[in-house]
Structures are given as structure tokens and as C-alpha cells.
Write an enzyme that holds these catalytic residues in place. Sequence first.
Site, PDB file in Angstrom:
ATOM      1  N   ASN A   2      13.047  -2.886  14.396  1.00  8.66           N
ATOM      2  CA  ASN A   2      13.385  -1.630  15.443  1.00  8.66           C
ATOM      3  C   ASN A   2      12.800  -1.382  16.402  1.00  8.66           C
ATOM      4  O   ASN A   2      12.896  -0.913  16.679  1.00  8.66           O
ATOM      5  CB  ASN A   2      14.275  -0.732  14.747  1.00  8.66           C
ATOM      6  N   LEU A   3      11.472  -1.861  15.942  1.00  9.59           N
ATOM      7  CA  LEU A   3       9.395  -2.092  16.780  1.00  9.59           C
ATOM      8  C   LEU A   3       9.494  -0.051  16.789  1.00  9.59           C
ATOM      9  O   LEU A   3       8.868   0.126  17.334  1.00  9.59           O
ATOM     10  CB  LEU A   3      10.043  -2.264  18.154  1.00  9.59           C
ATOM     11  N   SER A   4       9.827   0.847  14.951  1.00 11.01           N
ATOM     12  CA  SER A   4       9.805   1.832  15.478  1.00 11.01           C
ATOM     13  C   SER A   4       8.179   2.222  15.375  1.00 11.01           C
ATOM     14  O   SER A   4       7.704   3.686  15.717  1.00 11.01           O
ATOM     15  CB  SER A   4      11.091   2.767  14.020  1.00 11.01           C
TER      16      SER A   4
ATOM     17  N   LYS B  99       6.542   4.574   6.585  1.00  9.83           N
ATOM     18  CA  LYS B  99       5.467   4.762   5.108  1.00  9.83           C
ATOM     19  C   LYS B  99       4.018   6.112   4.970  1.00  9.83           C
ATOM     20  O   LYS B  99       3.430   6.118   4.398  1.00  9.83           O
ATOM     21  CB  LYS B  99       4.481   3.853   5.530  1.00  9.83           C
TER      22      LYS B  99
ATOM     23  N   SER C 215       4.871   0.049  -3.910  1.00  7.43           N
ATOM     24  CA  SER C 215       3.129   0.184  -3.667  1.00  7.43           C
ATOM     25  C   SER C 215       3.341   0.501  -5.231  1.00  7.43           C
ATOM     26  O   SER C 215       3.923   1.294  -5.977  1.00  7.43           O
ATOM     27  CB  SER C 215       3.573   1.347  -2.515  1.00  7.43           C
TER      28      SER C 215
ATOM     29  N   TYR D 162       8.316  10.274   0.201  1.00  8.42           N
ATOM     30  CA  TYR D 162       8.032   8.298   0.727  1.00  8.42           C
ATOM     31  C   TYR D 162       7.932   7.987  -0.549  1.00  8.42           C
ATOM     32  O   TYR D 162       8.548   6.601  -0.982  1.00  8.42           O
ATOM     33  CB  TYR D 162       6.285   7.873   1.169  1.00  8.42           C
TER      34      TYR D 162
ATOM     35  N   LYS E 213      10.413   4.755  -2.210  1.00  7.04           N
ATOM     36  CA  LYS E 213       9.892   3.333  -3.157  1.00  7.04           C
ATOM     37  C   LYS E 213      10.760   3.236  -4.464  1.00  7.04           C
ATOM     38  O   LYS E 213      11.343   1.908  -4.723  1.00  7.04           O
ATOM     39  CB  LYS E 213       8.449   3.041  -2.710  1.00  7.04           C
TER      40      LYS E 213
ATOM     41  N   PHE F   7      -1.000  -2.441  -3.620  1.00  7.60           N
ATOM     42  CA  PHE F   7      -2.241  -1.497  -3.659  1.00  7.60           C
ATOM     43  C   PHE F   7      -2.482  -1.111  -2.364  1.00  7.60           C
ATOM     44  O   PHE F   7      -1.919  -0.597  -2.003  1.00  7.60           O
ATOM     45  CB  PHE F   7      -3.916  -1.933  -5.022  1.00  7.60           C
TER      46      PHE F   7
HETATM   47  P1  NAD Z   1       4.363  -1.228   9.608  1.00  8.93           P
HETATM   48  O1  NAD Z   1       5.341   0.308   9.672  1.00  8.93           O
HETATM   49  O2  NAD Z   1       3.126  -2.038  10.199  1.00  8.93           O
HETATM   50  O3  NAD Z   1       5.937  -1.986   9.110  1.00  8.93           O
HETATM   51  C1  NAD Z   1       6.517  -1.969   9.259  1.00  8.93           C
HETATM   52  C2  NAD Z   1       7.865  -2.126  10.792  1.00  8.93           C
HETATM   53  O4  NAD Z   1       8.529  -1.614   9.572  1.00  8.93           O
HETATM   54  C3  NAD Z   1       7.491  -1.823  10.836  1.00  8.93           C
HETATM   55  O5  NAD Z   1       7.258  -3.030  12.150  1.00  8.93           O
HETATM   56  C4  NAD Z   1       8.782  -0.932  12.150  1.00  8.93           C
HETATM   57  O6  NAD Z   1       8.459  -0.657  13.020  1.00  8.93           O
HETATM   58  C5  NAD Z   1       9.395  -1.391  10.923  1.00  8.93           C
HETATM   59  N1  NAD Z   1      11.179  -0.318  11.184  1.00  8.93           N
HETATM   60  C6  NAD Z   1      11.017   0.596   9.994  1.00  8.93           C
HETATM   61  N2  NAD Z   1      11.982   1.079  10.308  1.00  8.93           N
HETATM   62  C7  NAD Z   1      12.554  -0.140  10.040  1.00  8.93           C
HETATM   63  C8  NAD Z   1      14.579  -0.145  10.254  1.00  8.93           C
HETATM   64  N3  NAD Z   1      15.498   1.319  10.184  1.00  8.93           N
HETATM   65  N4  NAD Z   1      14.944  -0.900  10.843  1.00  8.93           N
HETATM   66  C9  NAD Z   1      13.796  -2.135  11.696  1.00  8.93           C
HETATM   67  N5  NAD Z   1      12.875  -1.688  11.505  1.00  8.93           N
HETATM   68  C10 NAD Z   1      11.930  -1.204  10.462  1.00  8.93           C
HETATM   69  O7  NAD Z   1       3.843  -0.758   7.595  1.00  8.93           O
HETATM   70  P2  NAD Z   1       3.151  -1.562   6.604  1.00  8.93           P
HETATM   71  O8  NAD Z   1       1.988  -1.440   6.922  1.00  8.93           O
HETATM   72  O9  NAD Z   1       3.486  -2.915   7.454  1.00  8.93           O
HETATM   73  O10 NAD Z   1       3.710  -1.913   5.919  1.00  8.93           O
HETATM   74  C11 NAD Z   1       5.269  -2.815   5.314  1.00  8.93           C
HETATM   75  C12 NAD Z   1       5.834  -1.969   4.122  1.00  8.93           C
HETATM   76  O11 NAD Z   1       4.898  -1.559   2.960  1.00  8.93           O
HETATM   77  C13 NAD Z   1       6.805  -0.922   3.978  1.00  8.93           C
HETATM   78  O12 NAD Z   1       8.208  -0.757   3.757  1.00  8.93           O
HETATM   79  C14 NAD Z   1       5.406   0.573   3.467  1.00  8.93           C
HETATM   80  O13 NAD Z   1       6.073   1.340   2.917  1.00  8.93           O
HETATM   81  C15 NAD Z   1       5.174  -1.238   2.512  1.00  8.93           C
HETATM   82  N6  NAD Z   1       3.927  -0.407   1.530  1.00  8.93           N
HETATM   83  C16 NAD Z   1       2.972  -0.340   2.855  1.00  8.93           C
HETATM   84  C17 NAD Z   1       1.520  -0.006   2.273  1.00  8.93           C
HETATM   85  C18 NAD Z   1       0.584   0.397   3.092  1.00  8.93           C
HETATM   86  O14 NAD Z   1      -1.274   0.932   2.869  1.00  8.93           O
HETATM   87  N7  NAD Z   1       0.403   0.026   4.749  1.00  8.93           N
HETATM   88  C19 NAD Z   1       1.463  -0.288   0.826  1.00  8.93           C
HETATM   89  C20 NAD Z   1       2.743  -0.325  -0.036  1.00  8.93           C
HETATM   90  C21 NAD Z   1       3.505  -0.884   0.274  1.00  8.93           C
HETATM   91  C1  WQD Z   2      -7.183   6.306  -0.130  1.00 14.13           C
HETATM   92  C2  WQD Z   2      -8.774   7.130  -0.380  1.00 14.13           C
HETATM   93  C3  WQD Z   2      -8.894   9.448  -0.030  1.00 14.13           C
HETATM   94  C4  WQD Z   2      -8.903   9.650   4.675  1.00 14.13           C
HETATM   95  C5  WQD Z   2      -1.466   5.266   0.518  1.00 14.13           C
HETATM   96  C6  WQD Z   2      -0.353   6.343   0.281  1.00 14.13           C
HETATM   97  C7  WQD Z   2       0.288   4.467  -0.409  1.00 14.13           C
HETATM   98  C8  WQD Z   2      -0.043   3.619  -0.300  1.00 14.13           C
HETATM   99  C9  WQD Z   2      -1.303   3.567   0.344  1.00 14.13           C
HETATM  100  C10 WQD Z   2       2.259   3.068   1.219  1.00 14.13           C
HETATM  101  C11 WQD Z   2      -8.503   8.779  -1.332  1.00 14.13           C
HETATM  102  C12 WQD Z   2      -9.486   8.856   0.818  1.00 14.13           C
HETATM  103  C13 WQD Z   2      -8.165   8.960   3.074  1.00 14.13           C
HETATM  104  C14 WQD Z   2      -9.840   9.872   4.741  1.00 14.13           C
HETATM  105  C15 WQD Z   2     -10.767  10.376   2.715  1.00 14.13           C
HETATM  106  N1  WQD Z   2       1.026   3.800   1.120  1.00 14.13           N
HETATM  107  N2  WQD Z   2      -9.521   9.777   2.187  1.00 14.13           N
HETATM  108  N3  WQD Z   2     -10.875  10.372   3.949  1.00 14.13           N
HETATM  109  O1  WQD Z   2      -4.165   7.261  -0.487  1.00 14.13           O
HETATM  110  O2  WQD Z   2      -4.637   5.720  -1.674  1.00 14.13           O
HETATM  111  O3  WQD Z   2      -2.883   5.148  -0.290  1.00 14.13           O
HETATM  112  O4  WQD Z   2      -1.730   4.218   1.375  1.00 14.13           O
HETATM  113  O5  WQD Z   2       3.115   2.198  -0.104  1.00 14.13           O
HETATM  114  O6  WQD Z   2       1.791   5.424  -0.673  1.00 14.13           O
HETATM  115  O7  WQD Z   2      -0.257   7.255  -0.809  1.00 14.13           O
HETATM  116  O8  WQD Z   2      -4.973   5.215   0.632  1.00 14.13           O
HETATM  117  O9  WQD Z   2      -6.316   5.126   2.635  1.00 14.13           O
HETATM  118  O10 WQD Z   2      -4.762   7.230   2.371  1.00 14.13           O
HETATM  119  O11 WQD Z   2      -6.567   6.919   0.781  1.00 14.13           O
HETATM  120  O12 WQD Z   2     -11.648  10.606   2.580  1.00 14.13           O
HETATM  121  O13 WQD Z   2      -9.526  10.405   5.960  1.00 14.13           O
HETATM  122  O14 WQD Z   2      -9.920   7.553   0.634  1.00 14.13           O
HETATM  123  O15 WQD Z   2      -8.438  10.898  -0.364  1.00 14.13           O
HETATM  124  O16 WQD Z   2      -8.905   9.087  -2.513  1.00 14.13           O
HETATM  125  P1  WQD Z   2      -3.869   6.209  -0.766  1.00 14.13           P
HETATM  126  P2  WQD Z   2      -5.769   6.301   1.390  1.00 14.13           P
END
Ligand code: NAD
Ligand code: WQD
Length: 348
Positions: free
Chosen positions: A34-36, A86, A126, A150, A154, A179
Site C-alpha cells: 500500500n506504499l504506506s 515497524k 523479529s 510492535y 509480531k 535480528f
Molecule cells: P518497510 O517499512 O520498509 O517495509 C514494509 C512494507 O510494508 C512497506 O513497503 C509498507 O508500505 C508495506 N505495508 C505496511 N502496511 C501495509 C498494509 N497494511 N498493506 C500493504 N502494505 C503494507 O519495513 P522493512 O524493514 O522492510 O520490514 C519488513 C518486515 O520485516 C516488517 O514486517 C517488519 O516488521 C519486519 N522486520 C523488520 C526489521 C527491521 O529492522 N527492518 C526487523 C525485524 C522484522
Molecule cells: C541498536 C542499538 C540502541 C539508535 C529494533 C527493534 C527490533 C527490530 C530491529 C523490527 C541499541 C543503539 C540506536 C541511536 C543508539 N525491528 N542506538 N543510538 O533496538 O536492536 O531493534 O530494530 O523488528 O524490533 O526494536 O535496533 O538499531 O534501534 O538499536 O545508540 O540513535 O543501537 O540503543 O543498543 P534494536 P536499533
Amino acid sequence: MKNKILVTGGAGYIGSHTCIALHQAGYDIVVYDNLSNSSREAINRVSTLIGQPIEFIEGDIRDTELLRQVFTKHEFFGVIHFAGLKAVGESVAKPLLYYNNNVSGTITLLEAMAEANVKNLVFSSSATVYGDPEVLPIDETSPRSCTNPYGQSKLTVEHILEELAATNDGWNLIPLRYFNPVGAHPSGQIGEDPNDIPNNLMPYISQVAVGKLEKLSIFGNDYPTVDGTGVRDFIHVTDLAQGHVAALNYLQKQVGQDKYSSIGFLPINLGTGKGTSVLELVTAFSKVSGQDILYQFDARRAGDIASCYASADKAKELLGWEAKLSINEMCQDTWRWQSMNPNGYNIA
Ligand code: NAD
Ligand code: WQD
């Protein structure tokens, strides 16, 4: 063997990199987003990188009717489900939005899949589902708990998948527990493009390096770690993308067997197995980019844990996958993307 995959959230950071890996591995992809939190430009660039147009549907995973149409039009082998919100902080302020989008959205998607008899799913989970781990490295049997909406969204989806697989036949459900994904495609054409001031460490560092932000605040230097700063398992997004291909290949192999019995619920960590501290990452980035990264120590961030890194054994044993790229390569590719695209996809 059917090889068409629906990629929800495929315009996003991890999804866009995975689309390239899927294409290279011979899968046909249909992106549904949905490009949100992403832009059409990401789709354009992925198309250019793979040398052919991508089938893209602008739609919401909560839209039952549109999903029905998509599942009627295409015969999918399975779904990779990235779509979700996220931002941890935003989820605390807007829990209903997060549960609606991430949990209700996934339920709507699963209903559409069930109706179309498509029962192979790879889900973006995650490491956050492990909460504050008691034992390191974290393996997939570690207890799960979350402290913010969040993470809870998950975990709730994981519970739903677990219950679905336990009581309904034929489902093959693989939550991949990522991770800390960082890095960008080596072309420098696609990467992470946060909307606002980044919440995550790597995009913050790279925006300081490129001069968009003045100074990094390091949250806490009194953790029981190598240098007092937090330790995380950073994983290159292209390694992560390959992990999705490996999970799909595994599903194809299982489903293709003569005496096939469904996999059910099979959680797998995607990490490197190595911890790197915040200061170590800052130092590596500075070296690779040749830029000074100004930083100061600040108080710990609420909800943060000291250390978190994966046991990556299960992914290696079952999927034959392991992360290959180093911290230096993660920094190099992030820097290439950031310096070539200081304003992300906002090219206007
Ligand atoms: P992102 O926000 O770049 O990508 C998510 C995409 O989903 C976006 O393009 C957004 O437009 C789309 N979207 C959101 N809600 C939607 C909806 N209702 N319908 C259709 N599209 C929708 O995030 P990302 O970093 O690429 O993460 C992808 C997935 O991995 C997410 O589910 C996120 O929670 C999970 N994840 C991310 C991380 C991280 O650190 N990036 C870590 C662990 C898990
Ligand atoms: C990493 C380290 C911060 C920013 C988060 C989500 C997790 C997952 C990945 C989706 C920590 C430190 C950070 C800054 C800092 N996402 N930090 N200054 O917290 O491990 O994980 O993203 O699933 O759910 O919680 O990642 O990159 O935010 O932080 O010192 O400006 O960097 O304290 O130790 P995190 P992060």
C-alpha cells in the site's frame, strides 16, 4: 512446480532486496504493497536492476476483496509476508494502528490464502519476540515475551500461525526471526529510506556521515558488554534476502515430496551469530566511509536490552543458509546507498 510468489510489502526495505534475490533464483513475483512506508521509485529501481517490469499491485493487506481478486487471477505457490508497520516508538503511541495493520492485516491475508488454498507462508518475524534473553546466543526454543505493541503484534501473529498449523492441515508456515537488518544492495540503487529522523542505529550513523544529521546519541555506555554499549547481531539485507529464497526452496522441496506431510509452524532465526557493539559499528562505518561520525553518550533508551545475537544453527541445518557478509561490507554498502542517494528515493 508452481513458482509464483505473492510478496506483500515488497516495495519496502527488506522486500525490495528480496524481490531481486527471488527473481535471480527463478521465482516469478507479484508485489502487493500500500506504499504506506515505501515509494514507487523502489519498484522502478528493482525493475531496472532485474531488467524487466515487476507486476505491482497497490493495495492493503486488510482489503479482503482486492486480495480475493489477486488470488483468483494468479496461481501462487506461496506468500512472503513483509507488509507491516515497524516503528517501536510509534507503536507505543498508536497501539490500535499497529494491531490493526499487523495482526488484523495478517488474519485477512491468511483468510484469503485459505480460500484460495495457498498454504505456504514465509512471515517477517523479529528477534524482538525474544524480549530480554536469558541465554546467548538465542536459539528458536528461547522463551518469548514482548514489552511494546510492535513486538506484541509480531508475537501475536506467531501465536496465530502456531494455532492455525496445530489445528488445520496442510499449512506450511515459516516465521523468519530477523535480528538487525542493515546494509543495501551493492549497486547503491536500493536501500533503507526512513521517512523521518531514523530510530535505528545504522541509518542514523549513515545520515550523520553524509551530513544530514549532526551527531549520534549513543544510548547507554554502562551495559555489561565489551565496551559498555549495546551489542546486536547486524545482518546484511542481501544475506537476509537469500534467507527468504532458502526458506522458499525448502518449502518447495518439502511440498514436492511423495509422502508429503505439512511442515506446520517452523520458526527460524536469520542472524549471523555474531554480536557487534554500537561503538564497534560506529568505528567500522567511520573507517569505511572516511567520514568522522560525531557522537555523544546519552542515557539508555527505554526498553533496550544489553545484548542480543542469534544462534544461526537451525537455518544452516534446515535451509543450508548462512550469512556471508561482514560488518565492513554492511557499512560499505550502506555508505554507497546513502552517499549516492542522500535524500533516499525522494529524487524530486
Ligand atoms: P518497510 O517499512 O520498509 O517495509 C514494509 C512494507 O510494508 C512497506 O513497503 C509498507 O508500505 C508495506 N505495508 C505496511 N502496511 C501495509 C498494509 N497494511 N498493506 C500493504 N502494505 C503494507 O519495513 P522493512 O524493514 O522492510 O520490514 C519488513 C518486515 O520485516 C516488517 O514486517 C517488519 O516488521 C519486519 N522486520 C523488520 C526489521 C527491521 O529492522 N527492518 C526487523 C525485524 C522484522
Ligand atoms: C541498536 C542499538 C540502541 C539508535 C529494533 C527493534 C527490533 C527490530 C530491529 C523490527 C541499541 C543503539 C540506536 C541511536 C543508539 N525491528 N542506538 N543510538 O533496538 O536492536 O531493534 O530494530 O523488528 O524490533 O526494536 O535496533 O538499531 O534501534 O538499536 O545508540 O540513535 O543501537 O540503543 O543498543 P534494536 P536499533
